[in-house]
Design a protein around this motif. Structure first.
Motif, PDB file in Angstrom:
ATOM      1  N   ALA A 102     -12.594   3.616  12.198  1.00 14.33           N
ATOM      2  CA  ALA A 102     -11.813   4.103  11.783  1.00 14.33           C
ATOM      3  C   ALA A 102     -11.916   5.532  11.041  1.00 14.33           C
ATOM      4  CB  ALA A 102     -10.755   3.061  10.042  1.00 14.33           C
ATOM      5  N   GLY A 103     -12.720   5.663  10.648  1.00 15.10           N
ATOM      6  CA  GLY A 103     -12.826   6.678   8.978  1.00 15.10           C
ATOM      7  C   GLY A 103     -13.738   7.753  10.244  1.00 15.10           C
ATOM      8  N   LEU A 131      -7.848   7.274   4.098  1.00 11.58           N
ATOM      9  CA  LEU A 131      -7.429   8.959   3.146  1.00 11.58           C
ATOM     10  C   LEU A 131      -8.605   9.330   3.360  1.00 11.58           C
ATOM     11  CD1 LEU A 131      -5.776   7.467  -0.389  1.00 11.58           C
ATOM     12  CD2 LEU A 131      -4.609   8.316   2.079  1.00 11.58           C
ATOM     13  N   ALA A 132     -10.200   7.754   3.615  1.00 12.07           N
ATOM     14  CA  ALA A 132     -11.670   8.427   4.302  1.00 12.07           C
ATOM     15  C   ALA A 132     -11.221   9.250   5.270  1.00 12.07           C
ATOM     16  CB  ALA A 132     -12.444   7.608   4.637  1.00 12.07           C
ATOM     17  N   GLY A 133     -11.178   9.357   6.032  1.00 14.72           N
ATOM     18  CA  GLY A 133     -10.484   9.773   6.951  1.00 14.72           C
ATOM     19  C   GLY A 133      -9.940  11.440   7.092  1.00 14.72           C
ATOM     20  N   ALA A 138     -13.185  11.720   9.469  1.00 18.17           N
ATOM     21  CA  ALA A 138     -12.926  12.459  10.743  1.00 18.17           C
ATOM     22  C   ALA A 138     -12.418  14.209  11.378  1.00 18.17           C
ATOM     23  CB  ALA A 138     -11.032  12.291  11.169  1.00 18.17           C
ATOM     24  N   ALA A 139     -13.478  13.405  12.794  1.00 15.18           N
ATOM     25  CA  ALA A 139     -13.855  15.350  12.994  1.00 15.18           C
ATOM     26  C   ALA A 139     -12.423  16.190  13.285  1.00 15.18           C
ATOM     27  CB  ALA A 139     -14.129  15.950  13.849  1.00 15.18           C
ATOM     28  N   ASN A 140     -11.011  15.718  12.981  1.00 19.29           N
ATOM     29  CA  ASN A 140     -10.426  16.275  13.000  1.00 19.29           C
ATOM     30  C   ASN A 140      -9.086  15.805  12.875  1.00 19.29           C
ATOM     31  OD1 ASN A 140     -10.612  18.958  15.359  1.00 19.29           O
ATOM     32  ND2 ASN A 140     -11.568  17.514  16.000  1.00 19.29           N
ATOM     33  N   VAL A 183       1.673   1.500  -4.417  1.00 19.03           N
ATOM     34  CA  VAL A 183       0.326   2.754  -4.482  1.00 19.03           C
ATOM     35  C   VAL A 183      -0.877   2.210  -4.787  1.00 19.03           C
ATOM     36  CG1 VAL A 183       0.494   5.792  -4.613  1.00 19.03           C
ATOM     37  CG2 VAL A 183       2.319   4.689  -4.066  1.00 19.03           C
ATOM     38  N   GLY A 184      -1.614   2.010  -4.116  1.00 19.97           N
ATOM     39  CA  GLY A 184      -2.784   2.035  -4.512  1.00 19.97           C
ATOM     40  C   GLY A 184      -3.800   3.141  -4.758  1.00 19.97           C
ATOM     41  N   LYS A 185      -3.590   4.211  -3.897  1.00 15.65           N
ATOM     42  CA  LYS A 185      -4.114   5.089  -4.012  1.00 15.65           C
ATOM     43  C   LYS A 185      -3.418   6.532  -3.430  1.00 15.65           C
ATOM     44  CE  LYS A 185      -8.007   3.126  -3.346  1.00 15.65           C
ATOM     45  NZ  LYS A 185      -8.594   1.627  -2.643  1.00 15.65           N
ATOM     46  N   VAL A 186      -3.538   7.871  -4.418  1.00 10.98           N
ATOM     47  CA  VAL A 186      -3.291   8.954  -3.482  1.00 10.98           C
ATOM     48  C   VAL A 186      -3.964  10.353  -3.605  1.00 10.98           C
ATOM     49  CG1 VAL A 186      -1.227  11.128  -4.116  1.00 10.98           C
ATOM     50  CG2 VAL A 186      -0.826   8.408  -4.946  1.00 10.98           C
TER      51      VAL A 186
END
Length: 208
Positions: A102-103, A131-133, A138-140, A183-186
């Motif tokens: 996924a990331g 969010l990590a991707g 992610a490359a793009n 909303v756990g993370k922003v």
């Protein structure tokens, strides 16, 4: 029946001057930007940027569904669907492998909850799985965004997350999954190396 306040404050499309100023600010911060008229043009623009055979992660997004991008990636054979590959695994025993898939796709696709006038992006998530991707993995990255998500400041962007997007997503999540959203993370993205993140702005209300 649930009533949701979709205030004009968070759903009104910007005028041309505001849109142009926001595009210029995004470009100054390293983002690629193009403006399209409708969901069909947005789908064509997004897919045209992705070489056939690339691994593509479509993160959970009403915008990707409404534009048809989600189906084009995950139900076609032009790309390697990271989402399909990920969900073929067992989360109980293969969670680590799922997170890598996924990331770290060639392309991460999704949307944002707000774009500020001076060129910052605000993305909210319950779990943070996408969010990590977006931030690094992610490359793009391609963000497809309805122009009604443009806001004047970061303060208003955060208000939009809680006062508008969360309310709509909460109703959707209860209908789809039988559970409330949160909303756990922003993630806020204020700068990027040119060429990695591309934003497709649609002159329509699309997504939350």
């Amino acid at each position: 029946m649930t009533t949701i306040d979709t205030s004009a404050r968070f759903t009104t499309l910007p005028d041309d001057a505001t849109l142009s100023a926001t595009v210029a600010a995004l470009q100054e911060r390293g983002f690629g930007v193009e403006v399209v008229d409708d969901v069909h043009a947005a789908r064509r623009a997004a897919l045209a940027r992705i070489p056939h055979g690339s691994s593509v992660m479509t993160n959970a997004s009403v915008t990707l569904q409404e534009t048809g991008i989600d189906d084009a990636v995950n139900k076609g054979d032009a790309y390697e669907s990271a989402r399909n590959k990920m969900f073929a695994l067992d989360f109980t025993t293969q969670a680590r492998e799922m997170k890598v898939i996924a990331g770290q796709a060639d392309y991460a696709l999704g949307s944002v909850q707000a774009v500020t006038r001076d060129g910052s992006l605000v993305i909210a998530s319950a779990s943070g799985s996408q969010l990590a991707g977006y931030a690094w993995g992610a490359a793009n990255v391609i963000f497809v965004v309805g122009a009604h998500k443009l806001v004047p400041t970061l303060e208003v962007a955060r208000e939009r997350v809680y006062q508008h997007s969360l309310k709509l997503e909460d109703v959707r999540a209860q209908a789809a999954y039988g559970q409330r959203s949160s909303v756990g993370k922003v993630l806020e993205i204020h700068q990027e190396q040119p060429g990695r993140i591309h934003i497709i702005l649609i002159r329509q209300q699309v997504g939350f």
